[in-house]
Design an enzyme around this catalytic site. Structure first.
Site: not given
Length: 293
Positions: A48-49, A120, A122
């Site tokens: 994300f970052r 997560n 995913d």
């Protein structure tokens, strides 16, 4: 070279070896793993970052007021389209688990994994074979869905998402969303297992996370003060930014997959992990059996 950086490196090398030694001596039988998006970047999923490549740095096309809005429940109520566009890219199925996931599964095979807490969404932990009772998907998953207003449950909305449709609740006509936890929503009930798991842990491994999201980030401070904590990450985060480190804290910084592979080699697990990956990814089991620890 010499200087502060190489000193830090040599300390961290010893850290990894000293934690491996504790595991080999049988001191760590209730291992808790806390993981974030960094464990899936080797599978081709952006975190994300990270500036430039992270998910939050590449959301201009969704025309949202600020990056985190894409996971904000109030913003979703007003305009669900940006989330569903992103969900299509994130949807489980197009990525495979990597060496890091299989290392965690090997902890389970050795009878050492008390629980894995993942941020997560995913689904790669389940895909590599970590059993449901050993896994807390703290931010939910795509495997089920529900109306975000009346909470009527629905099966996974893969068909609608992949066809660029926004699924609508047949009861109240609000938007149905995957059971992924947004900012402003409650965490799943299973998350609260932490109240018994963390006091029981005898080793905490933290990997691939910025430790920036509460309440998840505070969990790492709830193990007993005598319990070793090992950070495997690209950067120092949370309590590991303090100098000096707490006694019993260890960290190894750098490429996560390389670090985990080195840790596995120290434990003597590398061949077993590679064999496990081969059999799981090809569906062909091999005569090499997993040795109990």
């Amino acid at each position: 070279g010499s200087g502060p950086q190489s000193a830090t490196k040599s300390v961290s090398r010893r850290s990894l070896a000293s934690v491996a030694r504790l595991v080999k001596l049988g001191r760590c039988k209730n291992v808790v793993v806390v993981a974030g998006a960094g464990i899936s970047t080797a599978s081709g999923i952006p975190d994300f970052r990270t500036p430039g490549t992270g998910l939050y740095a590449n959301l201009e096309k969704y025309n949202i007021p600020y990056p985190e809005a894409i996971f904000n429940i109030d913003y979703f109520s007003n305009d669900p389209q940006p989330f569903f566009s992103l969900a299509k890219a994130l949807y489980p199925g197009s990525h495979r688990p990597n060496y890091i996931h299989y290392f965690i599964r090997m902890l389970h095979h050795k009878g050492l994994l008390l629980r894995m807490y993942t941020q997560n969404i995913d689904g790669l932990e389940k895909l590599c074979g970590i059993p449901d009772d050993k896994l807390v998907e703290a931010h939910g998953s795509f495997s089920t869905a529900s109306c975000h207003l009346c909470y009527t449950p629905y099966p996974a909305e893969e068909h609608a998402i992949m066809n660029d449709n926004i699924p609508i609740c047949t009861f109240c006509a609000a938007t149905v969303k995957p059971d992924v936890v947004f900012f402003g929503e409650d965490l799943p009930q299973k998350y609260f297992l932490h109240a018994e798991d963390f006091p029981k842990a005898d080793l905490l491994i933290i990997m691939g996370t910025s430790l920036q999201i509460e309440p998840f980030s505070s969990l790492v401070n709830t193990v007993r003060s005598t319990v070793p904590r090992l950070l495997l990450n690209r950067h120092a985060v949370g309590p590991f930014e303090k100098v000096p480190l707490r006694r019993g804290d260890h960290m190894e910084l750098g490429d996560l997959e390389d670090t985990v592979r080195r840790f596995a080699e120290m434990l003597g697990w590398n061949d077993e992990i590679k064999e496990l990956m081969r059999s799981q990814e090809t569906g062909v089991s091999s005569p090499l059996s997993i040795r109990p620890f």
